[in-house]
Design a protein around this motif. Structure first.
Motif, PDB file in Angstrom:
ATOM      1  N   UNK A 195       0.667  -0.963   0.454  1.00 61.27           N
ATOM      2  CA  UNK A 195       0.038  -0.352  -0.416  1.00 61.27           C
ATOM      3  C   UNK A 195       1.085   1.148  -0.169  1.00 61.27           C
ATOM      4  N   UNK A 196       0.101   2.098  -0.291  1.00 60.87           N
ATOM      5  CA  UNK A 196       0.801   4.071  -0.618  1.00 60.87           C
ATOM      6  C   UNK A 196       1.201   4.031   0.334  1.00 60.87           C
ATOM      7  N   UNK A 197       0.298   4.764   1.921  1.00 63.16           N
ATOM      8  CA  UNK A 197       0.175   5.058   2.803  1.00 63.16           C
ATOM      9  C   UNK A 197      -0.961   4.753   3.744  1.00 63.16           C
ATOM     10  N   UNK A 198      -0.318   5.242   5.096  1.00 64.39           N
ATOM     11  CA  UNK A 198      -0.896   4.262   6.818  1.00 64.39           C
ATOM     12  C   UNK A 198      -2.983   5.130   6.206  1.00 64.39           C
ATOM     13  N   UNK A 241      -0.890  -5.799  -5.383  1.00 66.08           N
ATOM     14  CA  UNK A 241      -1.054  -4.451  -5.136  1.00 66.08           C
ATOM     15  C   UNK A 241      -2.013  -3.071  -5.176  1.00 66.08           C
ATOM     16  N   UNK A 242      -1.970  -2.601  -4.119  1.00 69.07           N
ATOM     17  CA  UNK A 242      -3.401  -1.513  -3.732  1.00 69.07           C
ATOM     18  C   UNK A 242      -3.056  -0.284  -3.839  1.00 69.07           C
ATOM     19  N   UNK A 253       2.971   0.690  -9.850  1.00 66.99           N
ATOM     20  CA  UNK A 253       2.312  -0.326 -10.278  1.00 66.99           C
ATOM     21  C   UNK A 253       3.057  -0.663 -11.108  1.00 66.99           C
ATOM     22  N   UNK A 254       3.255  -0.612 -12.163  1.00 61.79           N
ATOM     23  CA  UNK A 254       3.833  -1.308 -13.449  1.00 61.79           C
ATOM     24  C   UNK A 254       5.070  -1.318 -13.201  1.00 61.79           C
ATOM     25  N   UNK A 267      -6.484  -2.866  -7.786  1.00 59.56           N
ATOM     26  CA  UNK A 267      -6.933  -1.278  -7.568  1.00 59.56           C
ATOM     27  C   UNK A 267      -7.399  -0.637  -8.686  1.00 59.56           C
ATOM     28  N   UNK A 268      -8.560  -2.477  -9.102  1.00 61.37           N
ATOM     29  CA  UNK A 268      -9.659  -1.806 -10.246  1.00 61.37           C
ATOM     30  C   UNK A 268     -10.771  -1.474  -9.800  1.00 61.37           C
TER      31      UNK A 268
END
Length: 284
Positions: A195-198, A241-242, A253-254, A267-268
């Motif tokens: 994930x990217x962040x909290x 991957x989110x 992501x790529x 993420x879709x």
């Protein structure tokens, strides 16, 4: 026992600077006579919101409006005068005395951590509610962090990284204390969720509570740490991957998909929004 009500006369005497600190706002410049803030009433990049300490009044140069402490809380929180008095009564409880620092000053960020404790400040509880995160979920991963930045005091939701630094978020503040790093949460699983962040983590575990027992988590805390994340992937059989749906998130992501065949883009299901929390907040 009935609580003593705050009168308008008493409320007008409460320091506007202290009231703003209570609501999560920090001055960008603070002198003996005045303090300047990024306007809490609108979005801006250069501080044009002035508080006169001598007169204890405020003026927003961008809006051309000003007033006293009660006027500010009414405008900021969009509440009635009676509700504003209730908020100011909390701000006037003398909770601004800070304990002995638990950590040394961080020269890179100039954020000095003063106190780490369970989340309970009313402004932070309101912030979590707005982002549709329950206190139960937040308490599992986050803490309430009180800190100073030079001469300014603030408090935020804090999320710790692998190196002991903190990601700091409140309604008006987004920053971090050094050292900056990833956060790896291990649950002895062969599956990894990236994930990217909290708030991505909090949103996903709010939606799917069982994931805490079914997967490990790797939170980047910054897209800049994408390359640093790759070695962690070797420990897992499946990597979900989110990441955000913006340009930098899609590029990351790529990158992960190209670098490791075990990665799956998940993420879709929030493709109409930028990230998990944006999607969660718009859910009924």
């Amino acid at each position: 026992m009935k609580k003593k009500e705050m009168s308008c006369e008493r409320a007008r005497k409460i320091s506007i600077v202290k009231a703003l600190e209570f609501l999560g706002h920090l001055p960008t410049r603070n002198t003996e006579k005045e303090a300047w803030f990024l306007s809490p009433l609108r979005s801006e990049t250069q501080a044009s919101f002035k508080v006169s300490k001598k007169l204890n009044c405020w003026y927003d140069h961008g809006l051309g409006k000003g007033g006293n402490c009660i006027d500010l809380v009414c405008a900021l929180s969009k509440v009635s005068v009676s509700d504003a008095l209730a908020i100011l009564a909390q701000a006037n409880t003398g909770t601004y005395e800070l304990p002995t620092p638990q950590q040394k000053v961080n020269k890179e960020s100039q954020i000095e951590i003063k106190q780490i404790k369970p989340i309970r400040h009313p402004a932070l509880l309101q912030y979590l509610k707005k982002r549709k995160i329950s206190l139960i979920v937040a308490k599992e991963f986050c803490r309430e962090i009180h800190y100073t930045i030079n001469d300014s005091y603030g408090f935020s939701i804090g999320f710790q990284n692998n190196s002991g630094g903190w990601e700091l978020r409140n309604k008006y503040f987004k920053s971090s204390s050094a050292p900056k790093d990833l956060t790896w949460i291990k649950n002895r699983s062969e599956n990894l969720i990236v994930l990217e962040g909290m708030f991505d983590l909090l949103s996903l575990t709010a939606l799917y509570p069982n994931l805490k027992r079914e997967a490990d988590f790797l939170i980047l805390n910054s897209i800049a740490f994408a390359d640093r994340a790759l070695p962690y992937f070797d420990n897992y059989e499946v990597i979900e991957l989110y990441l955000d749906r913006d340009e930098s998130g899609r590029k990351t992501t790529e990158l992960f998909l190209n670098e490791n065949s075990k990665c799956i883009d998940k993420s879709e299901f929030y493709s109409d929004e930028n990230d998990l929390n944006d999607w969660l907040m718009k859910r009924k």
